[in-house]
Scaffold this motif. Structure first.
Motif, PDB file in Angstrom:
ATOM      1  N   LYS A  19       0.870  -1.197   0.000  1.00 33.98           N
ATOM      2  CA  LYS A  19       0.000   0.000   0.000  1.00 33.98           C
ATOM      3  C   LYS A  19       0.892   1.227   0.000  1.00 33.98           C
ATOM      4  O   LYS A  19       1.802   1.337   0.827  1.00 33.98           O
ATOM      5  CB  LYS A  19      -0.894   0.034   1.252  1.00 33.98           C
TER       6      LYS A  19
ATOM      7  N   ALA B  34      -2.357  -0.043  -5.386  1.00 40.57           N
ATOM      8  CA  ALA B  34      -1.726   0.141  -4.071  1.00 40.57           C
ATOM      9  C   ALA B  34      -2.357   1.309  -3.309  1.00 40.57           C
ATOM     10  O   ALA B  34      -1.895   1.665  -2.224  1.00 40.57           O
ATOM     11  CB  ALA B  34      -0.231   0.362  -4.243  1.00 40.57           C
ATOM     12  N   GLY B  35      -3.387   1.948  -3.923  1.00 39.76           N
ATOM     13  CA  GLY B  35      -4.085   3.035  -3.225  1.00 39.76           C
ATOM     14  C   GLY B  35      -3.650   4.427  -3.631  1.00 39.76           C
ATOM     15  O   GLY B  35      -4.110   5.411  -3.050  1.00 39.76           O
TER      16      GLY B  35
END
Ligand code: AHG
Ligand code: MN
Ligand code: MN
Length: 337
Positions: A202, A291-292
């Motif tokens: 993330k 991964a955001g």
């Protein structure tokens, strides 16, 4: 068995159920990428000992001098995919047009196409700095059983079924996503096995690293200039740290883990920037979003752009979501003034 000791092979088998329509084809595709990456990694580590540094003497369609390792990496990935007959077409930074793969029975039965930058940051190779590979995978849109066409390659990034990159750095790491998060695997060169070293990556929402070739500062759009000044301002957690390797895959890998922003904006000399939409920006944007994080061309989401040519270039801004939002704000503000 702990998560850390999981191999890439085991991970692929465990996650095969993510693709109800895939019949193991996509898994086999990731498998041949991991094999080719091993071969390239081995070669990169021997650069300086074997005759692999320097120019190959050819210029590619982008007008760039091909390095010997560009050619080697390109051939290694293509051969690995062609020999195993798992894709129906390949497009590469190093080939003017796409390659059609008929299959042994000439039945064009495979469903996937692959686009790649086989060696990213290739000018780094002569000075022993990190390079990478970037790849993007789509399901073909034309009917199985017929030769692939340009239409199969000119799909927007939001239709990618998988994407990833490899960094040949202090260690070799393969990072990929099939749309269910991002995982990174580190190669143990002694065993030739990749282990899950970075599960479920993330990107931090905020970061303190900015990566841009500031040598071109005077040619950048006003919004980007203002953002760079903002990064350098002494306020709160600023000034940010400037880090630029000159290989998108490597710069983004660091920013993905640490939080940060990467920019290759348009400039007065290159209004469309430098990076290629199909095999550099789209796959990195897919990974970053998974991964955001976010990826834009300054105004709109990279993954929503409908490509018009194979080697099309696009301005690129990607990384931690709050940082990308800030750039978008600065771009809008500068355009309104
Ligand atoms: P490639 O080696 O595949 O041509 O890509 C290099 C790209 C990108 O990876 C990198 O961030 C950028 O070009 C560096 O360009 P500048 O030297 O203009 O900064
Ligand atoms: Mn590149
Ligand atoms: Mn390249």
């Amino acid at each position: 068995m702990t998560r850390k000791s999981r191999t890439l092979g085991e991970f692929i088998i465990e996650n095969q159920s993510d693709f109800p329509y895939a019949n193991g084809e996509l898994s086999r595709l990731i498998n041949s990428i991991r094999l080719a990456a091993k071969v390239v990694s081995h070669k990169v580590n021997k650069a300086g000992l074997v005759d692999i540094t320097g120019a190959a003497g050819e210029v590619n369609i982008q007008g760039e001098n091909q390095q010997k390792l560009d050619v080697f990496a390109n051939e290694t990935f293509i051969n690995s995919l062609v020999n195993r007959e798992i894709v129906c077409g390949i497009a590469s930074e190093e080939n003017d047009s796409f390659i059609t793969i008929k299959g042994q029975n000439k039945d064009h039965k495979n469903k996937y196409i692959l686009l790649m930058d086989p060696l990213d940051g290739s000018s780094n190779i002569d000075v022993n700095a990190s390079v990478g590979t970037v790849f993007s995978i789509y399901r073909r849109v034309t009917p199985v059983g017929t030769p692939v066409t340009m239409e199969d390659f000119l799909q927007p990034g939001n239709l990618q079924v998988a994407a990833g990159y490899i960094v040949y750095g202090t260690s070799t790491i393969l990072v990929y996503s099939t749309g269910n998060g991002v995982n990174g695997f580190t190669l143990n060169p002694a065993l030739g096995t990749y282990y899950l070293s970075h599960p479920d990556i993330k990107i931090p929402e905020d970061g303190t690293i900015y990566s841009v070739n500031e040598g071109h500062y005077r040619r950048f759009p006003q919004g980007i200039k203002n953002y760079i000044k903002y990064c350098q301002e002494e306020k709160g957690n600023r000034p940010y740290t400037s880090r630029y390797i000159g290989s998108l895959a490597n710069d983004m890998h660091r920013n993905l883990l640490k939080g940060g922003i990467y920019m290759y904006p348009s400039s007065s000399k290159a209004p469309k920037g430098k990076l290629r939409l199909l095999y550099e920006c789209n796959p990195i944007a897919f990974i970053v979003e998974q991964a955001g994080g976010k990826a834009i061309d300054g105004y709109q989401r990279i993954l929503d752009i409908k490509p018009t040519e194979l080697h099309e270039r696009i301005p690129f801004v990607c990384g931690s979501s709050n940082m990308v939002d800030k750039v978008e704000e600065f771009m809008k503000e500068a355009d309104e003034n």
